[in-house]
Design a protein around this motif. Structure first.
Motif, PDB file in Angstrom:
ATOM      1  N   TRP A 182      -6.366   8.810  17.427  1.00  0.00           N
ATOM      2  CA  TRP A 182      -7.576   7.773  17.406  1.00  0.00           C
ATOM      3  C   TRP A 182      -6.931   6.474  17.886  1.00  0.00           C
ATOM      4  O   TRP A 182      -5.823   6.008  17.806  1.00  0.00           O
ATOM      5  CB  TRP A 182      -7.866   7.464  15.728  1.00  0.00           C
ATOM      6  CG  TRP A 182      -8.559   8.825  15.336  1.00  0.00           C
ATOM      7  CD1 TRP A 182      -9.897   9.053  15.366  1.00  0.00           C
ATOM      8  CD2 TRP A 182      -8.102   9.955  14.342  1.00  0.00           C
ATOM      9  NE1 TRP A 182     -10.110  10.309  14.783  1.00  0.00           N
ATOM     10  CE2 TRP A 182      -8.949  10.787  14.381  1.00  0.00           C
ATOM     11  CE3 TRP A 182      -6.551   9.979  14.037  1.00  0.00           C
ATOM     12  CZ2 TRP A 182      -8.742  11.829  13.646  1.00  0.00           C
ATOM     13  CZ3 TRP A 182      -6.290  11.343  13.357  1.00  0.00           C
ATOM     14  CH2 TRP A 182      -7.440  12.227  13.052  1.00  0.00           C
ATOM     15  N   ASP A 183      -7.838   5.758  18.562  1.00  0.00           N
ATOM     16  CA  ASP A 183      -7.685   4.436  19.197  1.00  0.00           C
ATOM     17  C   ASP A 183      -7.468   3.463  17.969  1.00  0.00           C
ATOM     18  O   ASP A 183      -6.604   2.242  18.252  1.00  0.00           O
ATOM     19  CB  ASP A 183      -8.865   3.981  20.025  1.00  0.00           C
ATOM     20  CG  ASP A 183      -8.982   4.871  21.304  1.00  0.00           C
ATOM     21  OD1 ASP A 183      -7.797   5.554  21.592  1.00  0.00           O
ATOM     22  OD2 ASP A 183     -10.073   5.097  21.911  1.00  0.00           O
ATOM     23  N   ASP A 184      -8.089   3.382  16.849  1.00  0.00           N
ATOM     24  CA  ASP A 184      -7.948   2.548  15.843  1.00  0.00           C
ATOM     25  C   ASP A 184      -8.414   3.288  14.506  1.00  0.00           C
ATOM     26  O   ASP A 184      -9.413   4.161  14.518  1.00  0.00           O
ATOM     27  CB  ASP A 184      -8.586   1.234  16.031  1.00  0.00           C
ATOM     28  CG  ASP A 184      -9.942   1.241  16.351  1.00  0.00           C
ATOM     29  OD1 ASP A 184     -10.753   2.350  16.780  1.00  0.00           O
ATOM     30  OD2 ASP A 184     -10.862   0.207  16.311  1.00  0.00           O
ATOM     31  N   VAL A 185      -7.819   2.797  13.519  1.00  0.00           N
ATOM     32  CA  VAL A 185      -8.174   3.325  12.056  1.00  0.00           C
ATOM     33  C   VAL A 185      -8.117   2.152  11.170  1.00  0.00           C
ATOM     34  O   VAL A 185      -7.585   1.111  11.190  1.00  0.00           O
ATOM     35  CB  VAL A 185      -7.293   4.124  11.667  1.00  0.00           C
ATOM     36  CG1 VAL A 185      -7.124   5.607  12.632  1.00  0.00           C
ATOM     37  CG2 VAL A 185      -5.827   3.650  11.240  1.00  0.00           C
ATOM     38  N   THR A 186      -9.019   2.255  10.120  1.00  0.00           N
ATOM     39  CA  THR A 186      -8.937   1.569   8.774  1.00  0.00           C
ATOM     40  C   THR A 186      -8.110   2.067   7.602  1.00  0.00           C
ATOM     41  O   THR A 186      -8.953   3.357   7.414  1.00  0.00           O
ATOM     42  CB  THR A 186     -10.420   1.006   8.421  1.00  0.00           C
ATOM     43  OG1 THR A 186     -10.878   0.368   9.680  1.00  0.00           O
ATOM     44  CG2 THR A 186     -10.479   0.178   7.505  1.00  0.00           C
ATOM     45  N   ILE A 187      -7.428   1.632   6.983  1.00  0.00           N
ATOM     46  CA  ILE A 187      -6.889   2.176   5.672  1.00  0.00           C
ATOM     47  C   ILE A 187      -7.187   1.436   4.613  1.00  0.00           C
ATOM     48  O   ILE A 187      -6.948   0.242   4.604  1.00  0.00           O
ATOM     49  CB  ILE A 187      -5.169   2.216   6.066  1.00  0.00           C
ATOM     50  CG1 ILE A 187      -4.849   2.989   7.231  1.00  0.00           C
ATOM     51  CG2 ILE A 187      -4.549   2.871   4.886  1.00  0.00           C
ATOM     52  CD1 ILE A 187      -3.502   2.798   7.868  1.00  0.00           C
ATOM     53  N   VAL A 188      -7.336   1.992   3.418  1.00  0.00           N
ATOM     54  CA  VAL A 188      -7.713   1.428   2.190  1.00  0.00           C
ATOM     55  C   VAL A 188      -6.711   2.035   1.160  1.00  0.00           C
ATOM     56  O   VAL A 188      -6.540   3.014   0.786  1.00  0.00           O
ATOM     57  CB  VAL A 188      -9.261   1.695   1.849  1.00  0.00           C
ATOM     58  CG1 VAL A 188      -9.423   1.100   0.442  1.00  0.00           C
ATOM     59  CG2 VAL A 188     -10.047   1.353   2.718  1.00  0.00           C
ATOM     60  N   ALA A 189      -6.348   0.990   0.405  1.00  0.00           N
ATOM     61  CA  ALA A 189      -5.471   1.321  -0.891  1.00  0.00           C
ATOM     62  C   ALA A 189      -6.093   0.636  -2.272  1.00  0.00           C
ATOM     63  O   ALA A 189      -6.408  -0.554  -1.969  1.00  0.00           O
ATOM     64  CB  ALA A 189      -4.035   0.846  -0.753  1.00  0.00           C
ATOM     65  N   ALA A 190      -6.226   1.388  -3.116  1.00  0.00           N
ATOM     66  CA  ALA A 190      -6.998   0.973  -4.417  1.00  0.00           C
ATOM     67  C   ALA A 190      -5.968   1.235  -5.488  1.00  0.00           C
ATOM     68  O   ALA A 190      -5.612   2.177  -5.636  1.00  0.00           O
ATOM     69  CB  ALA A 190      -8.223   1.495  -4.734  1.00  0.00           C
ATOM     70  N   GLU A 191      -5.471  -0.045  -6.286  1.00  0.00           N
ATOM     71  CA  GLU A 191      -4.509   0.275  -7.266  1.00  0.00           C
ATOM     72  C   GLU A 191      -5.389  -0.052  -8.734  1.00  0.00           C
ATOM     73  O   GLU A 191      -5.956  -0.845  -8.682  1.00  0.00           O
ATOM     74  CB  GLU A 191      -3.260  -0.562  -7.221  1.00  0.00           C
ATOM     75  CG  GLU A 191      -2.686  -0.813  -5.821  1.00  0.00           C
ATOM     76  CD  GLU A 191      -2.230   0.700  -5.316  1.00  0.00           C
ATOM     77  OE1 GLU A 191      -2.048   1.517  -5.830  1.00  0.00           O
ATOM     78  OE2 GLU A 191      -2.120   0.776  -4.095  1.00  0.00           O
ATOM     79  N   PHE A 192      -5.035   1.016  -9.419  1.00  0.00           N
ATOM     80  CA  PHE A 192      -5.977   0.811 -10.887  1.00  0.00           C
ATOM     81  C   PHE A 192      -4.695   0.720 -11.756  1.00  0.00           C
ATOM     82  O   PHE A 192      -3.712   1.152 -11.831  1.00  0.00           O
ATOM     83  CB  PHE A 192      -6.670   2.172 -11.378  1.00  0.00           C
ATOM     84  CG  PHE A 192      -7.727   2.418 -10.425  1.00  0.00           C
ATOM     85  CD1 PHE A 192      -8.955   1.927 -10.386  1.00  0.00           C
ATOM     86  CD2 PHE A 192      -7.381   3.067  -9.286  1.00  0.00           C
ATOM     87  CE1 PHE A 192     -10.044   2.321  -9.745  1.00  0.00           C
ATOM     88  CE2 PHE A 192      -8.462   3.485  -8.379  1.00  0.00           C
ATOM     89  CZ  PHE A 192      -9.805   3.079  -8.621  1.00  0.00           C
ATOM     90  N   GLY A 193      -5.122  -0.199 -13.058  1.00  0.00           N
ATOM     91  CA  GLY A 193      -4.064  -0.403 -13.855  1.00  0.00           C
ATOM     92  C   GLY A 193      -4.566  -0.819 -15.340  1.00  0.00           C
ATOM     93  O   GLY A 193      -5.773  -1.224 -15.525  1.00  0.00           O
ATOM     94  N   GLN A 194      -3.602  -0.754 -16.410  1.00  0.00           N
ATOM     95  CA  GLN A 194      -3.917  -1.445 -17.709  1.00  0.00           C
ATOM     96  C   GLN A 194      -2.480  -1.548 -18.302  1.00  0.00           C
ATOM     97  O   GLN A 194      -1.701  -1.061 -17.942  1.00  0.00           O
ATOM     98  CB  GLN A 194      -4.966  -0.083 -18.622  1.00  0.00           C
ATOM     99  CG  GLN A 194      -3.744   1.092 -18.988  1.00  0.00           C
ATOM    100  CD  GLN A 194      -2.901   0.775 -20.368  1.00  0.00           C
ATOM    101  OE1 GLN A 194      -3.153  -0.330 -21.029  1.00  0.00           O
ATOM    102  NE2 GLN A 194      -1.948   1.354 -20.264  1.00  0.00           N
TER     103      GLN A 194
END
Length: 196
Positions: A182-194
């Protein structure tokens, strides 16, 4: 042709007389290379407007399932930022963190998340992670919909134990490695915690 044995002496003399010029040329070349971006470098930029939209969508889904809303925690945001930037800059997509400067090149999620979460003074804690990427972009709606359609990601979103969240999104121009098609990408990280 010099007699046997003299060739080494002449070669040494040539190297000695050229030494200053070769060193100067090498120094100039290194200086030019140091100023130029590396051929494998990728441009990773933050996608901050995407992050609150993802949190809003997750909290909306949790509310519709009778669960409390998650509170954004700086420590989890920092963890998400580190991981999404690492995946973008080093062109990979996995829960482990790429840590080439450490004894092990890949650090498991259960180990690297402790660098950020829960923080000092807590006796009990847990954490989870959802990852997503899209080319060239991915919306908050598409990200959360994809997670809700995946049993493991859905379980993280609907986990009644979670109290906190951190989300980071980055955009990568001209990616390599895992994203090279791909020419460009978007990356997402979601961290959950208690923590308690």
């Amino acid at each position: 042709m010099p007699p046997l044995g003299e060739a080494e002496v002449l070669e040494s003399a040539d190297l000695l007389s050229m030494g200053g010029k070769v060193c100067t040329a090498a120094a100039v070349a290194l200086a030019v290379l140091a100023l130029a971006p590396s051929a494998g470098a990728v441009m990773v930029t933050d996608r901050n407007p995407l992050e609150p939209s993802i949190v809003e969508r997750i909290n909306s889904i949790r509310k519709s399932h009778g669960l409390r809303a998650l509170t954004v925690a700086k420590r989890l945001n920092d963890a998400a930022n580190r991981h999404s930037r690492s995946m973008g800059a080093s062109s990979y997509f996995r829960h482990e963190l790429y840590t080439p400067q450490r004894a092990r090149t890949w650090t498991a999620f259960s180990a690297w998340i402790r660098w950020y979460w829960p923080g000092p003074g807590y006796n009990a804690w847990s954490a989870g992670e959802n990852l997503a990427w899209g080319a060239p972009d991915i919306s908050a709606s598409r990200t959360v919909t994809n997670w809700m359609n995946s049993p493991g990601h859905r379980a993280n979103i609907l986990n009644p134990l979670w109290r906190y969240i951190g989300v980071a999104a980055v955009h990568v121009d001209e990616p390599a490695g895992y994203y090279r098609s791909w020419d460009d990408v978007t990356i997402v990280a979601a961290e959950f915690g208690q923590r308690s």
